[in-house]
Scaffold this motif. Structure first.
Motif, short mmCIF file in Angstrom:
data_model
loop_
_atom_site.label_atom_id
_atom_site.label_comp_id
_atom_site.label_asym_id
_atom_site.label_seq_id
_atom_site.Cartn_x
_atom_site.Cartn_y
_atom_site.Cartn_z
N LYS A 133 0.75 -1.13 0.09
CA LYS A 133 0.02 0.11 0.07
C LYS A 133 0.93 1.32 0.03
N TYR A 134 2.07 1.16 0.50
CA TYR A 134 3.09 2.35 0.40
C TYR A 134 3.76 2.45 -0.92
N THR A 135 2.90 3.41 -1.64
CA THR A 135 3.53 3.69 -2.91
C THR A 135 3.52 5.08 -3.32
N ASP A 137 2.06 6.61 -5.84
CA ASP A 137 0.78 6.93 -6.28
C ASP A 137 -0.05 7.34 -4.79
N THR A 138 0.24 6.80 -3.96
CA THR A 138 -0.74 7.06 -2.77
C THR A 138 -0.02 8.13 -1.89
N PHE A 139 0.89 8.67 -2.23
CA PHE A 139 1.94 9.57 -1.34
C PHE A 139 1.61 11.09 -1.67
N VAL A 140 1.24 12.01 -1.10
CA VAL A 140 0.63 13.24 -1.61
C VAL A 140 1.93 14.15 -1.19
N ALA A 141 2.55 14.52 -2.16
CA ALA A 141 3.64 15.60 -1.91
C ALA A 141 3.24 16.92 -1.91
N VAL A 172 7.69 11.97 14.20
CA VAL A 172 6.85 10.81 13.85
C VAL A 172 5.71 11.13 13.07
N GLY A 173 5.33 9.89 12.30
CA GLY A 173 3.99 10.07 11.60
C GLY A 173 3.87 11.06 10.34
N ILE A 174 5.25 11.29 9.75
CA ILE A 174 4.92 12.29 8.68
C ILE A 174 5.39 11.66 7.30
N GLY A 175 5.45 10.40 7.18
CA GLY A 175 5.64 9.82 6.01
C GLY A 175 6.84 9.13 5.57
N LYS A 176 7.84 9.11 6.66
CA LYS A 176 9.23 8.41 6.35
C LYS A 176 8.89 6.92 5.88
N THR A 177 8.44 6.34 6.69
CA THR A 177 8.30 4.79 6.11
C THR A 177 7.71 4.51 5.04
N HIS A 178 6.58 5.45 4.56
CA HIS A 178 5.67 5.11 3.35
C HIS A 178 6.61 5.55 2.31
N LEU A 179 7.46 6.43 2.40
CA LEU A 179 8.37 7.11 1.12
C LEU A 179 9.52 5.99 0.93
N THR A 306 -7.41 13.06 -0.47
CA THR A 306 -7.08 11.69 -1.35
C THR A 306 -7.50 10.49 -0.53
N LYS A 307 -7.18 10.37 0.68
CA LYS A 307 -7.81 9.01 1.29
C LYS A 307 -9.28 8.96 1.44
N ALA A 308 -10.05 10.09 1.51
CA ALA A 308 -11.19 9.87 1.43
C ALA A 308 -12.08 9.38 0.21
N ASN A 330 1.00 14.92 12.83
CA ASN A 330 1.24 13.55 12.82
C ASN A 330 0.27 12.95 11.86
N ILE A 331 0.52 12.70 10.67
CA ILE A 331 -0.31 12.23 9.68
C ILE A 331 -1.19 10.77 9.69
N ARG A 332 -0.25 10.11 10.74
CA ARG A 332 -0.83 8.98 11.20
C ARG A 332 -2.01 9.18 11.99
N GLU A 333 -2.02 10.32 12.97
CA GLU A 333 -2.98 10.48 13.66
C GLU A 333 -4.25 11.21 12.86
N LEU A 334 -3.81 11.87 12.02
CA LEU A 334 -4.77 12.73 10.91
C LEU A 334 -5.54 11.50 10.38
N GLU A 335 -4.79 10.54 9.60
CA GLU A 335 -5.61 9.27 9.01
C GLU A 335 -6.43 8.79 10.02
N GLY A 336 -5.92 8.37 11.06
CA GLY A 336 -6.58 7.86 12.27
C GLY A 336 -7.99 8.63 12.51
P1 ADP Z 1 6.73 7.89 9.69
O1 ADP Z 1 7.57 6.78 9.19
O2 ADP Z 1 7.22 9.12 9.39
O3 ADP Z 1 6.54 7.84 11.40
P2 ADP Z 1 4.63 6.84 7.97
O4 ADP Z 1 5.37 6.80 6.99
O5 ADP Z 1 4.46 5.64 8.70
O6 ADP Z 1 5.40 7.88 9.19
O7 ADP Z 1 3.26 7.57 8.09
C1 ADP Z 1 2.23 7.59 8.69
C2 ADP Z 1 0.89 7.32 8.08
O8 ADP Z 1 0.58 8.64 7.25
C3 ADP Z 1 1.18 6.29 6.98
O9 ADP Z 1 -0.24 5.80 6.88
C4 ADP Z 1 1.25 7.01 5.70
O10 ADP Z 1 0.64 6.51 4.48
C5 ADP Z 1 0.55 8.43 5.86
N1 ADP Z 1 1.25 9.48 5.27
C6 ADP Z 1 2.19 10.40 5.72
N2 ADP Z 1 2.68 11.07 4.77
C7 ADP Z 1 1.72 11.04 3.85
C8 ADP Z 1 1.66 11.71 2.61
N3 ADP Z 1 2.53 12.94 2.17
N4 ADP Z 1 0.54 11.17 1.78
C9 ADP Z 1 -0.08 10.54 2.13
N5 ADP Z 1 -0.08 9.52 3.24
C10 ADP Z 1 0.91 9.88 4.10
#
Ligand code: ADP
Ligand code: MG
Length: 462
Positions: A133-135, A137-141, A172-179, A306-308, A330-336
């Motif tokens: 799921k981490y691609t 395409d699904t990442f918003v820059a 934490v939660g800003i998209g590092k793992t995703h990228l 995008t997520k909606a 924290n985007i993770r919290e935002l998603e939550g």
């Molecule tokens: P980190 O590794 O920095 O703690 P993650 O990569 O785990 O953060 O991101 C937390 C969640 O937020 C993941 O579900 C990720 O898909 C989502 N997320 C973070 N940044 C973005 C982004 N720019 N676009 C889409 N999803 C994002």
């Protein structure tokens, strides 16, 4: 009296009307009756989470419902069993192990997804630790992350040629793992034969330690030194682990000299990671270091949108802005939060308006703050049915470690305690354990629906 399949279908029918739709689908749908005798009833469940949940929460309901059918249900056992529905690959393993088969082209059910994600913690055979799921395409820059995004894309196109290593750091939660996962997925898309390994540092340390214990260092080194792309997440956790640092130093050199790509993430830049060997620190700084920032307001709005949309969830602009403002770091919290809102609207069949969002999140804000740390720890121990002395004691068994981590997480999120204080409350000397645990539960609760539900239930009980 009904028997076998018919009996179980009747029981499920009754249960379906007495629990919530979500509970039924998540916990009961893929169960079956494996054995039924006067002594014992054995229910087959698809995975360890369903097993735990049924044992812990629904055992009574199941027994009662069985008894209504005239069955002696004093002894009900739950056994992990591959569901009847045909799977593409047959899993003949009949032990209490969850299936590691990845059904990459199929739509996986929530449960399968949990199993897949969790199995990553134990195995690197599953697409080498990558989550599809981490691609990109699904990442918003946006401006906060576009440099990291561009570097990752450049690397995907030509791994090992520039920016080596790539070192991405930020909160934490800003998209590092995703990228960094997106790089792995993209490289594999371009070249399915590439050997890409994603691993968390925690897992790397664990595997290394095990390899010493089981005298398999050779195989361990060989594995990591023969990859094309090595992605190691949260490298700050290598701090203080001297032997692992040494091993990684050599792995790094071998890969780097062979022009193999190394990608690292961390919550801090290399020079701020404590107790990191200098030679490793200088390696980390050799390529490109990128400071990733929390996405700014517009990006946060775009992420929600995008997520909606991906969930076919129609959400009003002012509601999007409300969420983006309420969950800013924290985007993770935002998603939550978005998930919570979607669930709320789904269950109550209402539209996600600003008013609804305010109602949903007002509840969170107004939690009474007079609970003590001790009460939280006690609640958690009670919830998981373990002894208080164990949760604060030295035991390292998994069924104790996870509740302990949950307790730490709740002390942080509910009471905002400092990490050293959290460590003390749980009888730990080292506060990095607390940092680590809180982060781990935070992450896992996003992908592990059962854990998420457990946290919710414990919080409701506070
Ligand atoms: P980190 O590794 O920095 O703690 P993650 O990569 O785990 O953060 O991101 C937390 C969640 O937020 C993941 O579900 C990720 O898909 C989502 N997320 C973070 N940044 C973005 C982004 N720019 N676009 C889409 N999803 C994002
Ligand atoms: Mg991460």
């Amino acid at each position: 009296m009904l028997e076998g399949e018919a009996l179980w279908q009747t029981v499920l029918g009754e249960i379906e009307v007495s629990v919530s739709r979500a509970s039924y689908v998540t916990w009961f749908k893929n169960t079956q009756l494996l054995r039924h005798s006067d002594e014992e009833i054995v229910v087959g469940v698809p995975n360890i989470f369903a097993k735990q949940q049924l044992e812990l929460k629904f055992n009574e309901l199941i027994s009662e419902t069985l008894e209504k059918q005239g069955v002696n249900a004093s002894n009900v056992a739950y056994k992990i069993h591959t569901p009847r529905v045909a799977k593409p690959q047959k899993n003949t393993n009949d032990s209490d192990q969850v299936s590691l088969v990845s059904t990459s082209n199929q739509k996986t059910t929530a449960n399968e997804e949990i199993v897949n994600l969790n199995s990553q913690a134990n195995s690197n055979t599953l697409r080498q630790g990558l989550n599809e799921k981490y691609t990109f395409d699904t990442f918003v820059a946006g401006s906060s992350n576009e440099l990291a995004y561009a570097a990752c894309q450049a690397i995907s196109a030509n791994p090992g040629t520039k920016y080596n290593p790539l070192f991405i750091y930020g909160g934490v939660g800003i998209g590092k793992t995703h990228l960094i996962q997106a790089v792995g997925n993209e490289v594999l898309k371009n070249n399915p034969n590439a050997k890409v390994v994603y691993i968390t540092t925690e897992q790397f340390v664990q595997e290394f330690t095990d390899s010493i214990r089981y005298k398999k260092i050779g195989a361990f080194s060989q594995h990591y030194r023969s990859v094309d792309v090595l992605i190691i997440d949260d490298i700050q956790f290598i701090a203080g682990k001297e032997k692992t640092q040494e091993e990684f130093f050599h792995t790094f050199n071998v890969l780097h000299q062979a022009n193999k790509q190394v990608i690292l993430s961390s919550d801090q830049p290399p020079h701020l990671i404590p107790t990191l060997e200098d030679r490793l620190r200088s390696r980390f700084q050799m390529g490109m270091s990128i400071d990733m920032q929390t996405p700014e307001f517009e990006t946060r709005c775009a992420i929600i949108k995008t997520k909606a949309e991906n969930n076919s969830f129609d959400i009003e602009q002012d509601c999007i802005e409300f969420l983006a403002n309420s969950f800013a770091t924290n985007i993770r919290e935002l998603e939550g939060a978005l998930n919570q809102l979607m669930a709320y609207c789904d269950l109550r069949n209402c539209d996600p308006t600003l008013e609804v969002a305010k109602v949903v999140f007002a509840k969170l804000a107004s939690r009474p703050k007079h609970i003590t740390p001790k009460q939280i720890v006690e609640k958690v121990a009670k919830y998981y049915r373990i002894e208080l002395e164990d949760i604060v004691g030295p035991k390292r068994d998994k069924d104790i470690v996870v509740p302990r981590q949950v307790a730490m997480y709740l002390l942080r999120t509910e009471l905002k305690l400092s990490f050293p204080r959290i460590a003390t409350e749980l009888g730990r000397k080292d506060h990095t354990t607390a940092i680590h645990s809180v982060d781990k539960i935070n992450k896992e609760s996003n992908v592990d629906l059962i854990l998420k539900q457990q946290l919710q239930e414990i919080k409701e009980g506070l």
